[in-house]
Every structure is written in C-alpha cells, then in structure tokens.
Design a protein around this motif. Structure first.
Motif, PDB file in Angstrom:
ATOM      1  N   THR A   1      92.092  17.373  24.991  1.00 40.35           N
ATOM      2  CA  THR A   1      90.743  17.714  24.521  1.00 40.35           C
ATOM      3  C   THR A   1      90.755  19.148  23.978  1.00 40.35           C
ATOM      4  O   THR A   1      91.267  20.066  24.636  1.00 40.35           O
ATOM      5  CB  THR A   1      89.733  17.573  25.684  1.00 40.35           C
ATOM      6  OG1 THR A   1      89.780  16.228  26.156  1.00 40.35           O
ATOM      7  CG2 THR A   1      88.319  17.899  25.230  1.00 40.35           C
ATOM      8  N   GLN A   2      90.201  19.325  22.790  1.00 39.29           N
ATOM      9  CA  GLN A   2      90.292  20.621  22.132  1.00 39.29           C
ATOM     10  C   GLN A   2      89.314  21.629  22.744  1.00 39.29           C
ATOM     11  O   GLN A   2      88.270  21.246  23.273  1.00 39.29           O
ATOM     12  CB  GLN A   2      89.974  20.455  20.634  1.00 39.29           C
ATOM     13  CG  GLN A   2      90.904  19.491  19.918  1.00 39.29           C
ATOM     14  CD  GLN A   2      92.324  20.018  19.828  1.00 39.29           C
ATOM     15  OE1 GLN A   2      92.561  21.052  19.207  1.00 39.29           O
ATOM     16  NE2 GLN A   2      93.263  19.327  20.446  1.00 39.29           N
ATOM     17  N   ILE A   3      89.646  22.900  22.653  1.00 38.93           N
ATOM     18  CA  ILE A   3      88.724  23.948  23.103  1.00 38.93           C
ATOM     19  C   ILE A   3      87.444  23.827  22.270  1.00 38.93           C
ATOM     20  O   ILE A   3      87.494  23.762  21.040  1.00 38.93           O
ATOM     21  CB  ILE A   3      89.347  25.351  22.919  1.00 38.93           C
ATOM     22  CG1 ILE A   3      90.704  25.449  23.637  1.00 38.93           C
ATOM     23  CG2 ILE A   3      88.383  26.439  23.418  1.00 38.93           C
ATOM     24  CD1 ILE A   3      90.684  25.132  25.109  1.00 38.93           C
ATOM     25  N   GLY A   4      86.333  23.752  22.962  1.00 40.83           N
ATOM     26  CA  GLY A   4      85.055  23.605  22.264  1.00 40.83           C
ATOM     27  C   GLY A   4      84.608  22.166  22.120  1.00 40.83           C
ATOM     28  O   GLY A   4      83.446  21.898  21.831  1.00 40.83           O
ATOM     29  N   GLN A   5      85.523  21.229  22.346  1.00 39.73           N
ATOM     30  CA  GLN A   5      85.182  19.811  22.140  1.00 39.73           C
ATOM     31  C   GLN A   5      84.333  19.282  23.305  1.00 39.73           C
ATOM     32  O   GLN A   5      84.619  19.560  24.473  1.00 39.73           O
ATOM     33  CB  GLN A   5      86.463  18.989  22.012  1.00 39.73           C
ATOM     34  CG  GLN A   5      86.217  17.506  21.708  1.00 39.73           C
ATOM     35  CD  GLN A   5      87.519  16.698  21.687  1.00 39.73           C
ATOM     36  OE1 GLN A   5      88.583  17.245  21.442  1.00 39.73           O
ATOM     37  NE2 GLN A   5      87.411  15.410  21.953  1.00 39.73           N
ATOM     38  N   TRP A   6      83.340  18.490  22.964  1.00 38.85           N
ATOM     39  CA  TRP A   6      82.543  17.808  23.983  1.00 38.85           C
ATOM     40  C   TRP A   6      83.365  16.681  24.580  1.00 38.85           C
ATOM     41  O   TRP A   6      84.110  15.987  23.886  1.00 38.85           O
ATOM     42  CB  TRP A   6      81.283  17.227  23.336  1.00 38.85           C
ATOM     43  CG  TRP A   6      80.407  16.475  24.302  1.00 38.85           C
ATOM     44  CD1 TRP A   6      79.371  16.986  25.006  1.00 38.85           C
ATOM     45  CD2 TRP A   6      80.508  15.087  24.675  1.00 38.85           C
ATOM     46  NE1 TRP A   6      78.805  16.014  25.806  1.00 38.85           N
ATOM     47  CE2 TRP A   6      79.486  14.838  25.631  1.00 38.85           C
ATOM     48  CE3 TRP A   6      81.358  14.031  24.318  1.00 38.85           C
ATOM     49  CZ2 TRP A   6      79.305  13.575  26.207  1.00 38.85           C
ATOM     50  CZ3 TRP A   6      81.172  12.788  24.906  1.00 38.85           C
ATOM     51  CH2 TRP A   6      80.149  12.572  25.838  1.00 38.85           C
ATOM     52  N   SER A   7      83.257  16.505  25.879  1.00 35.64           N
ATOM     53  CA  SER A   7      83.748  15.269  26.497  1.00 35.64           C
ATOM     54  C   SER A   7      82.742  14.903  27.563  1.00 35.64           C
ATOM     55  O   SER A   7      81.916  15.739  27.958  1.00 35.64           O
ATOM     56  CB  SER A   7      85.145  15.446  27.104  1.00 35.64           C
ATOM     57  OG  SER A   7      85.044  16.026  28.382  1.00 35.64           O
ATOM     58  N   SER A   8      82.792  13.673  28.070  1.00 31.05           N
ATOM     59  CA  SER A   8      81.756  13.256  29.001  1.00 31.05           C
ATOM     60  C   SER A   8      81.867  13.966  30.346  1.00 31.05           C
ATOM     61  O   SER A   8      80.932  13.957  31.130  1.00 31.05           O
ATOM     62  CB  SER A   8      81.758  11.735  29.171  1.00 31.05           C
ATOM     63  OG  SER A   8      82.977  11.317  29.718  1.00 31.05           O
TER      64      SER A   8
END
Lengths: 358, 65, 244
Positions: free
Chosen positions: C137-144
């Motif tokens: 998961t990328q820095i800044g990326q939303w995940s649940s």
C-alpha cells in the motif's frame, strides 16, 4: 537373520521411515528431536530421496504438504514449541486429506519449556491442535523398536485412510539407546496414487489438492469425513493389556510412562497387589475396547508426565466414567515404580484425596 | 464479413475494450446480459482486427477471426 | 495492422472466471494460460495456489493445483520442484501472501535460489478481505484499515520487492503491468522468460505485475488502469531488473 542395530530412538524413527518408503523429509532443528533431522540429512541422499532443512517449522510442515500432494511419502518432525508451529499446516493436511506423517518427540513445558522429557503435549496432540473438527491417527511408541516399527508402518496407515498420522514419542524414548531390529526396505512408487498431482494433459480432468472448503459440497464432504473417522475408530484401536482381567486397580499409561507402569504391575503382583495396565498404542482412536477386559476393577490410575492429568480426562471420557479415576502426574520427572505402588496402596486403604480438576 | 466473434454473456462491463479500441469500433450496446451487465457491440466494418479488445478483456468475450 | 493468426482464448481456460469486473487477476491468468499453451507445457505444470482472490484461477484453468496455507508458496514450491524436478512449479501469488504473511518463505526460496517461479499480483491491498493495508500500500493511499491513508509514522514504509531482491543471486526479476496491450505484451514476454529460466535450471524467478483492484480502490476499471499508469508506475522501477 535380521539386522540388529544398537541405536538411538530418534535415529530408529528416522530409519524406520526411510525403510518404510519415506523419500521426502523437511524439518527444523529443535532438541530433543534433532537426530531425526540429522539422520535424514545423511540417509535421504543415500536412498535417492529429498532432504530439506526448512527455514522454520512452518515452512517444513508445508513442504511436506506439497511433497505429499505430489505423491511422495513424506515426514516432518518436531518437539514442544516447534510442534505448536506446525499445527496450522497439519490442519490443512487433514482438510486436504494429505496422508502426511509427523513425529512429535515430546519435551516438557509451556511455551519454550525445557528440553527434557514430558508428556504434556497430550491435549494439543490428541484434541486437534489446529482449528476445526479433527483428530490425528496417533501412535504412541514406548521403545526404540516401536519408534522404528511405527514410523515404518505409518505411511501405509496414513494412505489407507487419507488421513495424517502422528507418532507421539517423547524425549526419553527419542534419546535412549536400545537394540533394534531393522526392517526391510519397502518399494513405493510416487506415481501409484491416483489422487497425487503429477501434471495433467488438456482433455483429462485436472487435479486440485486443496483445502476442502473450496472444492467440495460441504454437507456431502462432512458426512463422508465423519464416516471415515467412525471407520478409523472401529478399525484402528490398538493397545496392550497386562494383567487386566483380575486387576483391582488398573493403570493406564502410554509412551515412557507405560514402561514404568509395567514395572510397577510386576513388582506389585509380587507383593500380592492386583495391579494391571492398559497401554494404549493408538491414542486416537482411543482403545476404549480395552475397558471391556476389566472384570474386577475398583479404580483407574493414569501415569503421565504433566501437571494437570491431561490423559486422565480422556480415560474418564472413554471408560464411560464407570470407575474412580486418578492421575499420578510427575511433570518433567520420569515416574518411579515405588511411587506408583504406594499410590495404589493408598487407594486400597481409602486414603486417597479426591482428584483435582483444572 | 465478421471479423470478431463475441460472447457477450461473459461480459462484466469493465469497458476496457472500448477504452483500448483505437479506431472506435466498440461501443456500448443496448443489450443487458444474464449478469445484468449492459454489454458492448462491435462495428464489424470498422474493425481492423488489431486484437486490442481480446488482449484487454479480462473475461474472454472476444475471438478475433 | 491486422493480425495474421486468430486470437482466441487458450484451451487451458476452461470456463468463465469468478473475478470482479476489470480485475487484473483475470487478465494475468489468461496471459499465463497463453504462455503455457504456446510453450506446450500444460501437462508439465503444477501451480501452487496462494489464498486470496488469486486462488480463483483454479476454477477457470485446466491445470493441476496444490494449495497450501496462505503465503506458504515459497516452501511448497521448494518441495514440489525437488520431488518432481521435471515439472514447472510456479505460483500466482498475491502481494499480501508473498510479501507479508509469506515473506519469510518467499525470501528463503529466493535466497536458496530454488528453481521455481513466482508471479506476484501487486494490487497494493488485500483484495479478498475488503481492501486492507498491504505491505505494498502506497504512502498516502487509502485502505480499509488505514482510513486516513497510509503514513510512515503510523503504518511504516511500503515494501518494494525490487529493492529487496535486487542483489540476490537469482535468475530473473522483473516488474511489469497490464495497463495497455503493449504493457500486456511485455508482461507476457516476462512470464515466458521466467518459465524458460526454470526450464533451463537457472534458478529463482519472480515477476511482479502491477494489477488493478477496481472494487477495493473504488474506481471504474478504466480509471483503475489510469491510476496504475499515473500513480504506481512512476514510483516503481519497471522492466527486467535481473536477467541471468
């Protein structure tokens, strides 16, 4: 004439597996079972098999899953916390009907515990260990010879039922040296089983060895699985009875404790005390048929190397709770013959304290 | 001449084919398949059989003839 | 511009797949199916399945499968290849399986240079369980499970397999994507090359494919492809990194 070796229990187990057709072994070092790993490291190369020292117990148990799925008779072994790490993998063996074999050389203690002998893996070994409804077919050797013979037979037993087999040894049996008759080599062709994965040409049905969750209608599978377990229970109960018929007090013990218990029976009989012994050779299925041999029994006593009387619980369950049932628990110490006889005398004299339940 | 054969019942409506058809031969159709998906159609006259639709389609809807 | 040969589903694809609309797994599975068919090695291939969305290949592909616990493909492939060295042993893995719960097994297979092949579908999340934080998961990326987006302070840095494996003695390491027909062609070449390395006994090969998860990214399939092109590809080293 049969070849007799003077050999360590762990080495006998490994050699028995090799002779029984085991051509894949993966494991991780942990005392007191490392001799199995070392023996396999030497012997698999000599017999054209594969030895892998896995990066962990978890990797090793899953290597065995995969090698067995591809048809090869496969073994892993461990002890204590290492056996704990393998539980997830073993549950997958059961679900995927992988007839893998695992040896647990029990060591005493909780968590890391100690490297010496114990019999406190019983709950974990017999009551599942991983998630879901299962027991492993569990063999309990009590000599170096039985370490060899049970490993030798374990693959056919596992294949017969497509169900994993556990050899529940312990540090004492694993580390002691006894004369041991070596069995002849069995031939085994890794292509002989039709369910084994070997690659399928287009046009023929492909094979999937997988957690059953994903491929079978679950109600049908459940029924099939329960029936299989019922048949195992009916067919595979094994035990040894020593002076059981007229026993007033019947001991129950497996593994190293059963050797001491047998000594106690013989010595007590010299003193006129009617002790007997039921020694389960299979811990699951539990040899409950053995209880029908009791004619004159006043009490049952388990002899086991743990603190809480793990084995006693099953003895109560499988005997139908018909007898007062006590446990002689010796934790990390091998039980003593005189202590067992003294315990029996106390029962006869009515001086015994009611058993604690934890 | 039919240049591309369609099995629109497989279509899940991602429309990657429309996006990647450089000559605009693929458009939305008025047909809704059994998945409840509004599917696509190909203008067989415009089609140059480049195969982009086959390549981008996750669901094997296209066969270039 | 017209292709000379017909293009239709390879024979290994036996039925419709179960993936979401626009899923990268389904495109990759077909690419792999084409390569196995073209190399004529279907009968010699055993795929080790991960657990996660990726495992659904086994319902639509006519190929032998072994499915160990989640992430344990590095261990299982090691055993499979050693007991049947003439078979092609490969996995279609997820980034969570290969780089999180199975990182130990993946790295151990790589450091031993086992002659096996990993195809890792990197969609920067756990797809099957609902789009939670993955190592990728990328820095800044939303995940649940990171509703305010991934931050280095709260969740640590992201994982890049190329940085980790670049200096290993392995046969092949590549990163590709599937955002366009030309990128798919590159992926197909990498898949073929990885399997040829295994055929030639060269050792460990891994191809990471950047794939979309439109469902958990909350994007249309077309937007999800653009997201890879615009947001992921620029952050990653692409192409063949190791080719021995």
């Amino acid at each position: 004439m049969a070849e007799i070796l003077l050999i360590k229990g762990n080495e006998a187990l490994a050699e028995g597996a090799i002779r029984g057709g085991c051509r894949f072994y993966a494991g991780y070092p942990i005392t007191p079972q490392s001799e199995i790993l070392e023996w396999m490291g030497k012997r698999q190369a000599e017999v054209g098999g594969v030895f892998v020292q896995g990066e962990s117990e978890i990797a090793s148990v899953n290597m065995v899953y995969a090698a067995r799925a591809l048809g090869v008779r496969s073994l892993t072994s461990s002890s204590g916390p290492g056996f704990t790490l393998k539980q997830e993998g073993i549950a997958y063996w059961v679900s995927a009907e992988i007839p893998g074999v695992i040896a647990c050389v029990q060591r005493y203690g909780i968590g890391d515990g100690f490297i010496g002998a114990g019999q406190d893996n019983y709950w974990q070994a017999i009551k599942g260990g991983g998630n879901g409804d299962y027991h492993l077919i569990t063999l309990a050797p009590n000599s170096v010879q039985e370490n060899m013979d049970m490993a030798y037979e374990s693959f056919e037993l596992a294949e017969k039922w497509r169900h994993p087999v556990l050899i529940l040894s312990d540090a004492t049996i694993g580390q002691m040296i006894e004369p041991c008759e070596v069995r002849p080599y069995k031939e085994y062709d890794k292509d002989q089983l039709d369910w084994a994965v070997k690659g399928t040409p287009i046009g023929q049905p492909n094979k999937i060895v997988s957690d059953v969750t994903y491929i079978e209608p679950i109600d049908e599978w459940n029924e099939y699985y329960l029936n299989k377990c019922r048949k195992i229970i009916e067919t595979e109960q094994r035990w040894e009875s020593i002076h059981v018929n007229d026993a007033e007090i019947c001991l129950l013990a497996y593994g190293i404790s059963s050797r001491i218990a047998e000594g106690a029976v013989r010595k007590a009989r010299e003193e006129g005390i009617k002790l007997g012994l039921i020694r389960p050779i299979t811990l699951w299925p539990f040899p409950k048929k053995a209880f029908s041999e009791l004619k004159n029994c006043k009490a049952l006593v388990t002899v086991e190397m743990n603190m809480m009387g793990q084995f006693r619980e099953d003895v109560i369950l499988y005997s139908g709770n018909k007898y007062p049932t006590y446990a002689i628990t010796t934790a990390y110490k091998v039980p003593k013959i005189d202590d067992i006889i003294a315990f029996a005398k106390k029962i006869i004299a009515g001086e015994i304290e009611p058993e604690e339940v934890f | 001449m039919e240049k591309v054969k369609l099995n629109v019942e497989r279509c899940k409506g991602c429309y990657l084919c429309i996006e990647n058809c450089k000559i605009g031969a693929i458009t939305m159709s008025s047909y809704t398949n059994r998945n409840g998906v509004v599917t696509i159609q190909v203008d067989q006259n415009k089609c140059v059989q480049c195969g982009n639709c086959y390549t981008m389609c996750p669901d094997l809807v296209f066969e270039i003839l | 511009m017209a292709r000379k040969t017909a293009k239709k589903a390879p024979v290994i694809m036996k039925c419709e797949n179960m993936f979401c609309a626009g899923c990268g797994h389904s495109i990759f599975d077909r690419i792999l199916g084409e390569v196995l068919t073209e190399m004529n090695i279907i009968q010699d291939t055993i795929i080790c399945s991960d657990i996660g969305c990726n495992h659904q290949f086994q319902y639509s592909m006519a190929v032998d499968v072994v499915m160990p616990p989640h992430g344990k493909m590095g261990a299982a492939l090691t055993a499979m290849k050693r007991v049947r060295p003439n078979k092609y042993c490969l996995t279609i893995a997820g980034d969570g399986g290969a780089y999180a719960i199975g990182l130990g097994e993946t790295m151990s297979a790589a450091t031993r240079d086992e002659n096996v092949t990993f195809f890792v579908m990197n969609n920067t999340c756990y797809g099957m369980t609902g789009g939670q934080l993955a190592p990728t998961t990328q820095i800044g990326q939303w995940s649940s499970s990171t509703p305010r987006g991934r931050s280095i302070e709260e969740h640590g840095r992201d994982f890049d397999v190329v940085k980790v494996m670049k200096n290993l003695d392995i046969a092949y390491l590549a990163r590709t994507t599937i955002t366009s027909p030309s990128e798919i062609d590159k992926t197909k070449k990498a898949v073929r090359k990885a399997l040829e390395k295994q055929r030639d006994g060269k050792g460990f090969s891994l191809v990471e494919v950047l794939v979309p998860c439109p469902t958990n990214w909350g994007m249309s399939p077309v937007k999800a492809m653009e997201h890879i092109k615009n947001e992921l590809v620029p952050r990653y080293e692409m192409g063949e990194i190791i080719d021995k």
